[in-house]
Enzyme design. Structure first.
Site, short mmCIF file in Angstrom:
data_model
loop_
_atom_site.label_atom_id
_atom_site.label_comp_id
_atom_site.label_asym_id
_atom_site.label_seq_id
_atom_site.Cartn_x
_atom_site.Cartn_y
_atom_site.Cartn_z
N GLU A 184 0.52 -1.14 -0.16
CA GLU A 184 -0.09 0.19 -0.03
C GLU A 184 0.93 1.25 -0.39
O GLU A 184 2.19 0.96 1.02
CB GLU A 184 -0.73 0.27 1.38
N CYS A 229 -5.51 -2.85 2.97
CA CYS A 229 -5.63 -2.36 4.66
C CYS A 229 -7.09 -2.81 4.89
O CYS A 229 -7.00 -3.90 5.26
CB CYS A 229 -4.41 -1.06 4.58
N LYS A 271 -9.72 1.72 -2.75
CA LYS A 271 -10.29 1.36 -1.65
C LYS A 271 -11.72 1.25 -0.70
O LYS A 271 -11.72 2.84 -1.16
CB LYS A 271 -8.94 1.83 -0.04
#
Length: 276
Positions: A43, A153, A112
């Site tokens: 990331e 994440c 995301k």
């Protein structure tokens, strides 16, 4: 193909974008030399992680960073999961992962879905939503080896996402991520093993290397977990490449031995995607 090699690049990210890109491409080439067929960056691989950095480092996709990933994917004839970069589009910023095929083609772009807005008193407060907007779609792609589902994440904390990917035939879930020194030791490996066992899939996470001087200190420990919940490979905190041979025969055996998919009580419950 029953087995393929996965590589995770735990990159030491600096404040100089060009250096990050050069090192990332060099490590992708090294992974290719070691037989990797799919490689993932971490990331925020081209930028320090932090809301104050995202606007300055943001690029359009396609853009300079993703163009270099496309070129190295084609050069090495491999699948490149481009960790994530701050993406700018139509006046908004996203935390975005671009994936390239062996011919350099952009296969999918994952924004995301779940923004990292947390407050652990006395330890860490972070609000991605100060500058970022969430994505709104599932992201998966096919390879000759297996179907791959993507998260970034904080996405790993939401079990429903992994369940939907498993429903859609994914056998490998890849989460570029940057947990920190509070959430990392508590939940990083636990979440990966949980997602792997619950869905009988391989789970891989690619973290930046740890930089104790950074404003946000990443946990490191990029990891690959098999569908039995065993850790196949795990990095320390330094810049490195983690390799794991993904055995799809092993996955099939586990699903046969413990056939949870055919045993689910769909008369009582279900996890349903509301978008395609």
């Amino acid at each position: 193909m029953a087995t393929f090699r996965l590589a995770l690049i735990q990159l030491q990210v600096s404040s100089i974008k060009s250096e990050n890109l050069t090192r990332a491409c060099g490590l992708i080439r090294e992974a290719s030399k070691q037989g990797a067929q799919i490689v993932s960056l971490p990331e925020c691989f081209n930028s320090p992680y932090g809301t104050k950095y995202f606007p300055d480092y943001a690029e359009k996709i396609p853009g300079d960073s993703t163009q270099k990933l496309s070129e190295v994917a084609k050069e090495c004839s491999m699948y490149v999961i481009g960790g994530s970069i701050p993406e700018k589009d139509a006046g908004k910023l996203y935390n975005t992962c671009a994936v390239f095929g062996p011919d350099g083609t952009l296969l999918v772009k994952h924004r995301k879905l779940h923004l990292f807005d947390i407050d652990v008193p006395g330890k860490i407060t972070f609000q991605e939503s100060e500058t970022l907007s969430p994505g709104d779609s599932f992201s998966l792609f096919d390879t000759p080896y297996c179907r791959v589902g993507l998260g970034i994440c904080y996405d790993i904390r939401f079990a429903e996402l992994a369940q939907i990917y498993a429903q859609r035939g994914c056998q490998l879930l890849v989460y570029p991520g940057a947990f920190n020194l509070t959430t990392g030791p508590a939940h990083w490996e636990l979440l990966q093993r949980g997602r792997a066992v619950d869905n009988q899939v391989y789970v891989a996470t690619a973290s930046p290397a740890r930089d104790e001087k950074a404003s946000y200190v990443a946990w490191g420990h990029s990891t690959v977990v098999n569908p039995w919940g065993e850790v196949l490979a795990k990095a320390g905190t330094e810049e490195t490449i983690v390799y794991a041979d993904i055995d799809l025969k092993k996955l099939a055996e586990i699903r046969q031995q413990i056939p949870i998919f055919s045993q689910k009580r769909s008369d009582l419950y279900e996890v349903e995607a509301k978008k395609s």
